[in-house]
Design an enzyme around this catalytic site. Structure first.
Site, PDB file in Angstrom:
ATOM      1  CD  GLU A  97       8.099  -6.438  -2.998  1.00 26.18           C
ATOM      2  OE1 GLU A  97       9.047  -7.222  -2.907  1.00 26.18           O
ATOM      3  OE2 GLU A  97       7.224  -6.305  -2.112  1.00 26.18           O
ATOM      4  CD  GLU A 137       3.463  -7.427  -2.336  1.00 23.37           C
ATOM      5  OE1 GLU A 137       4.141  -7.861  -1.369  1.00 23.37           O
ATOM      6  OE2 GLU A 137       3.778  -7.626  -3.517  1.00 23.37           O
TER       7      GLU A 137
END
Ligand SMILES: *[C@@H]1O[C@H](CO)[C@@H](O)[C@H](O)[C@H]1NC(C)=O
Ligand SMILES: *[C@@H]1O[C@H](CO)[C@@H](O)[C@H](O)[C@H]1NC(C)=O
Ligand SMILES: *[C@@H]1O[C@H](CO)[C@@H](O)[C@H](O)[C@H]1NC(C)=O
Ligand SMILES: *[C@@H]1O[C@H](CO)[C@@H](O)[C@H](O)[C@H]1NC(C)=O
Length: 381
Positions: free
Chosen positions: A204, A312
């Site tokens: 991320e 995710e």
């Protein structure tokens, strides 16, 4: 996924308890040379073990930090019997002071220096994950640093080398040298393994308020560096999918405020596929909004000609009713070739693996809905 402080404490407790009784003394440095083809992309789809199509998988940030080999094998065995093919793991565990013995860490950043731990409480733990994945025919996504402070992150580099925030990581020569040295250590250790699905730049990555060229330049430089070390495996970014002006509904995740341009980054020659994450709880969107998030990325991936991986996704309640529609959408969307739910749960020798509210535990009704039924739907698609 960013872990909250409370959840992180829970997780480290569980892992510390695991660490003590069972530090194995046997050394397992397994690198199997394989002649079968590595995972690849074929147009808008992934190819694994000669099969081209859509693949299901999951995430376990903690598996490389377990110290009981049997626990690692339990997870791999259960993944295999469930038909989950791809497992994304943390390939980093950065610290800023050396932990007491029995605690797993991979890299120490202190006083302008970085030290890689290749010992039995270091990368040997990841070695076992890789060798167990080989034995169970599971393919791994291995990443190299966290944007978040969980398990160190970019801020561990910043604390050792100077700077005021994570954003300073991307274009600092000295930090990028340390980061590339770590990448080289991990890639050279496993590049001959049949278990590698892809190398991933970070978990991320964001650069809030930065021009998108900061992350773009870092992605270009780092992915090219990885391809120079290992031209035979896929490389991806690990970003959340932010910054998409096609199909934007104006909501926060489509905007460019986190310093990423999804389409531009995917266009980089040494990036093989796109990643996207999906967390309506954290992003202030509705659960149903997630379907459009998936289809808009599928369209962007189709336009660039590389597959998307829904890497995710999670919610903290109503797992089955919220996430099953996302899975159907992903499976039905041209340009999306796989999904990995966050996060996998299992019963280990010390009890249940960490629960952040998103966890889908093996053997539960949520698992039947989101794994057994989904894998069956993929087989019929
Ligand atoms: C490095 O990145 C920061 C953002 O964190 C930016 O403000 C700065 O201009 C960048 N420097 C260069 C030389 O690109
Ligand atoms: C990996 O394979 C290459 C060529 O196939 C070989 O030269 C190299 O020594 C191998 N590395 C390891 C660590 O086994
Ligand atoms: C993002 O990148 C695409 C492709 O390079 C470009 O067309 C678009 O203008 C960029 N958007 C922003 C806001 O930078
Ligand atoms: C996906 O496609 C299948 C087969 O065409 C169909 O049965 C199913 O309803 C579709 N699901 C969604 C969410 O569109």
């Amino acid at each position: 996924m960013k872990l909250t402080r409370a959840l992180l404490n829970l997780a480290s407790l569980a892992l510390a308890a695991t660490a003590l009784p069972s530090l194995h003394t046997t050394t397992t440095t397994t690198t199997t040379i394989t002649t079968s083809a590595n995972p690849s992309t074929s147009g808008l789809q992934f190819t694994i073990d000669g099969e081209t199509g859509y693949f299901a998988g999951t995430n376990s940030y903690w598996i490389g930090f377990l110290t009981d080999n049997d626990d690692v094998d339990t997870v791999m065995k259960d993944l295999k019997s469930s038909g989950l093919k791809i497992l994304r793991v943390w390939g980093f565990n950065d610290v800023t002071t050396k932990p007491s013995s029995g605690t797993v860490w991979f890299q120490l950043h202190e006083n302008g220096q970085s030290t890689i731990n290749t010992g039995s409480d270091g990368l040997e733990r990841l070695d076992y994950v890789v060798s167990s994945a080989e034995q169970h025919d599971i393919k791994l996504i291995i990443n190299f640093v966290n944007y978040w402070t969980d398990y160190g992150g970019m801020s561990a580099y910043v604390s050792a080398y100077g700077g005021s925030s994570e954003s300073d990581f991307y274009n600092s020569t000295i930090m990028q040298t340390a980061y590339q040295t770590y990448i080289e250590a991990v890639v050279s250790r496993y590049k001959n393994s049949s278990a590698v699905f892809a190398w991933e730049l970070a978990n991320e990555p964001r650069c809030p308020g930065c021009d998108t060229s900061v992350i773009y330049d870092w992605v270009e430089k780092t992915s090219k560096y990885i391809k120079g070390l290992d031209a035979d495996h896929l490389v991806c970014i690990g970003d959340e999918g932010f910054g998409l002006d096609t199909d934007s509904d104006g909501s926060y995740p489509y905007q460019f405020a986190e310093g990423l341009n999804f389409t531009a980054n995917l266009g980089i020659e040494t990036i093989d596929f796109a990643t996207l994450h999906l967390y309506p709880d954290s992003w202030g969107t509705s659960d149903d909004w997630g379907n459009g998030w998936i289809t808009s990325h599928g369209a962007a991936c189709s336009a660039v000609g590389k597959p998307c991986l829904l890497e995710e996704y999670g919610v903290t309640s109503n797992h089955c009713s919220v996430e099953a529609p996302w899975q159907s959408t992903a499976l039905n969307t041209t340009g999306v070739s796989g999904d990995l739910f966050w996060q996998y749960g299992d019963t280990l020798s010390t009890g249940e693996s960490p629960d952040d509210g998103n966890t889908i535990y093996y053997g539960t009704s949520d698992y039947t809905c989101l794994v057994t039924d989904h894998v069956a739907a993929i087989a019929q698609a």
